[in-house]
Design an enzyme around this catalytic site. Structure first.
Site, PDB file in Angstrom:
ATOM      1  N   ASP A  21       0.816  -1.223   0.000  1.00  0.00           N
ATOM      2  CA  ASP A  21       0.000   0.000   0.000  1.00  0.00           C
ATOM      3  C   ASP A  21       0.850   1.273   0.000  1.00  0.00           C
ATOM      4  OD1 ASP A  21      -2.077  -1.745   0.231  1.00  0.00           O
ATOM      5  OD2 ASP A  21      -2.602  -1.230   2.298  1.00  0.00           O
ATOM      6  N   ARG A  56      -0.639  -9.332  -5.593  1.00  0.00           N
ATOM      7  CA  ARG A  56       0.253  -9.578  -4.441  1.00  0.00           C
ATOM      8  C   ARG A  56       1.254 -10.701  -4.679  1.00  0.00           C
ATOM      9  NH1 ARG A  56      -1.819  -7.319   0.278  1.00  0.00           N
ATOM     10  NH2 ARG A  56      -3.958  -6.689   0.023  1.00  0.00           N
TER      11      ARG A  56
END
Ligand code: ATP
Ligand code: MG
Length: 427
Positions: A204, A360
């Site tokens: 993030d 991811r």
């Protein structure tokens, strides 16, 4: 300029660094502890630091003298939290630098996050060598595995002691930094000479004093592909809507940068900026107007956006690490949009794309791989020099040493300037 008072942010040192670095023979450049990176990058920021400032960070880099004797130093590596592209690159860089650069004889890889340091998990630890890590950067994920959930701190320190680990390298996010700080405290309480050096991992990009975290550019690149697919889907139908949910629990960096790089996003929703659904200024009305005019729309929503619209006051739903589980804003929006359009007799086709787990688990792109390589090198240099309780930061264009206390409990949020740019390219 010499008379200028700079407040240097101190990094804990295990003891005096008196062993000449073996890197010298390879004609490395060395960095002195006195080399400092300013915290402020503009005069305005500098003026804000009137309380004891201006502040500066120690610059990362190889030190001429080490605290540890490389040939007698056992190192440990652990990776925690969610997956992020580049974790394997960092592990590989640590192993290569410690073995080839310093001649460290033994590196232990602890499996599945902090569990690997528990009395139960330590048996599964593995030996890491340049041979075993040679190809790991070609794969996504982490070759050590990862986990969430608390472990007994004194048990973890006992494991370090028993395995004779002198430096533990910890790869992880905000929760991991808290865990690492707790391990460091226990080490101090027991007066042990074990260093704790962290490498920030946050897809993030929300850790303080890390301008760009590894995996971020890979994430933005892949997010843009998902947006492109949503755009094709949206244009492929009369009143087509492409809805893409991206990572970003508290900070909307991925959503914002993906929207900026794509140019196809009409609505970008991030956790930092509250939005309303109903009414003339609400998202649903704006979407309707957009469809009436252009007959297609692309919406990007960060996972942490609009939680106030969904939250039912129940904070008990937490993951194993104690983080409150986010409500699914993507499905919620999908439902609201479809029911609102049905009410208005607007016939729409909505395609919802959630590429989070695909992103991811990717291997890092070239930029992120190179970045990971440098992070691993700087962490190795700091560890061998005897630095502890710190994280390798990246600030004002330089790699730095940041005390863990300055990172724990803080979060970097999207700046107004970036948000303004997003507003300019969406709508
Ligand atoms: P992500 O970016 O994926 O959220 P993270 O590092 O924040 O990464 P968490 O699962 O929150 O991931 O935390 C990682 C590990 O740190 C977990 O094993 C968690 O139990 C441990 N941890 C968090 N806070 C503390 C603490 N105060 N003391 C000891 N361990 C902690
Ligand atoms: Mg976290």
């Amino acid at each position: 300029m010499d008379s200028y008072q700079i407040n240097k942010i101190q990094i804990r040192q295990l003891g005096p660094a008196q062993t000449p670095s073996p890197l010298e023979v390879k004609k490395y450049y060395f960095v002195d502890d006195g080399e400092q990176v300013l915290m402020a990058s503009t005069v305005r920021e500098l003026k804000k630091q009137n309380d004891g400032g201006p502040f500066s960070f120690e610059m990362a880099g190889p030190r001429r003298n080490l605290y540890f004797q490389p040939a007698a130093t056992v190192c440990g590596i652990v990776s925690c939290g969610g997956l992020c592209p580049g974790m394997n690159d960092v592990i590989r860089s640590l192993v290569m630098t410690l073995c080839h650069g310093y001649g460290v004889p033994r590196i232990i890889g602890f499996r599945y996050g902090f569990w690997g340091l528990s009395a139960e998990g330590t048996a599964s630890s593995i030996a890491l060598s340049p041979e075993t890590v040679k190809h790991i950067h070609e794969d996504g994920g982490t070759c050590l595995g990862s986990s969430r959930g608390p472990q007994d701190v004194s048990e973890m320190v006992r494991t370090l002691e028993k395995s004779e680990v002198k430096i533990l390298f910890v790869i992880g996010g905000d929760g991991t930094m808290k865990g690492a700080a707790a391990i460091k405290q226990e080490i101090e309480r027991r007066q042990l000479n074990i260093g704790i050096v962290c490498i920030p991992k946050t897809i993030d990009n929300d850790l303080e004093y890390v301008t760009r975290s590894f995996g971020f550019t890979t994430a933005v690149e892949e997010a843009r592909k998902a947006i492109a697919a949503a755009h094709v889907e949206a244009r492929g139908a009369m009143n087509g809507i492409g809805l893409v949910k991206l990572m970003g629990r508290h900070s909307g960096f991925i959503a914002a940068h993906a929207a900026l790089s794509s140019g196809d996003v009409n609505f970008c929703l991030v956790p930092e900026k509250q939005f309303i659904l109903e009414g003339e200024d609400g998202l649903l009305r704006k979407l309707e107007l957009r469809l009436l005019k252009k007959h297609h729309a692309v919406i990007v929503v960060a996972e942490g956006a609009g939680q106030d619209l969904l939250f039912d006051g129940d904070e008990s739903d937490k993951d194993r690490s104690g983080n409150v589980r986010l409500r699914d804003i993507g499905s919620f929006l999908q439902e609201k949009i479809l029911s609102s359009c049905a009410e208005k007799k607007l016939d729409v086709t909505l395609k919802y794309i959630d590429p989070s787990y695909i992103i991811r688990s990717l291997p890092a792109n070239a930029l992120d791989s190179a970045f990971c390589m440098v992070l691993g090198q700087h962490a190795s240099h700091a560890g061998m020099a005897g630095k502890t309780g710190m994280m390798v930061g990246h600030w004002n264009g330089h790699f730095t040493h940041v005390p863990l206390e300055m990172v724990v409990g803080r979060r970097r949020l999207l700046d107004d300037e970036t948000w303004q740019r997003v507003l300019e390219v969406t709508g």
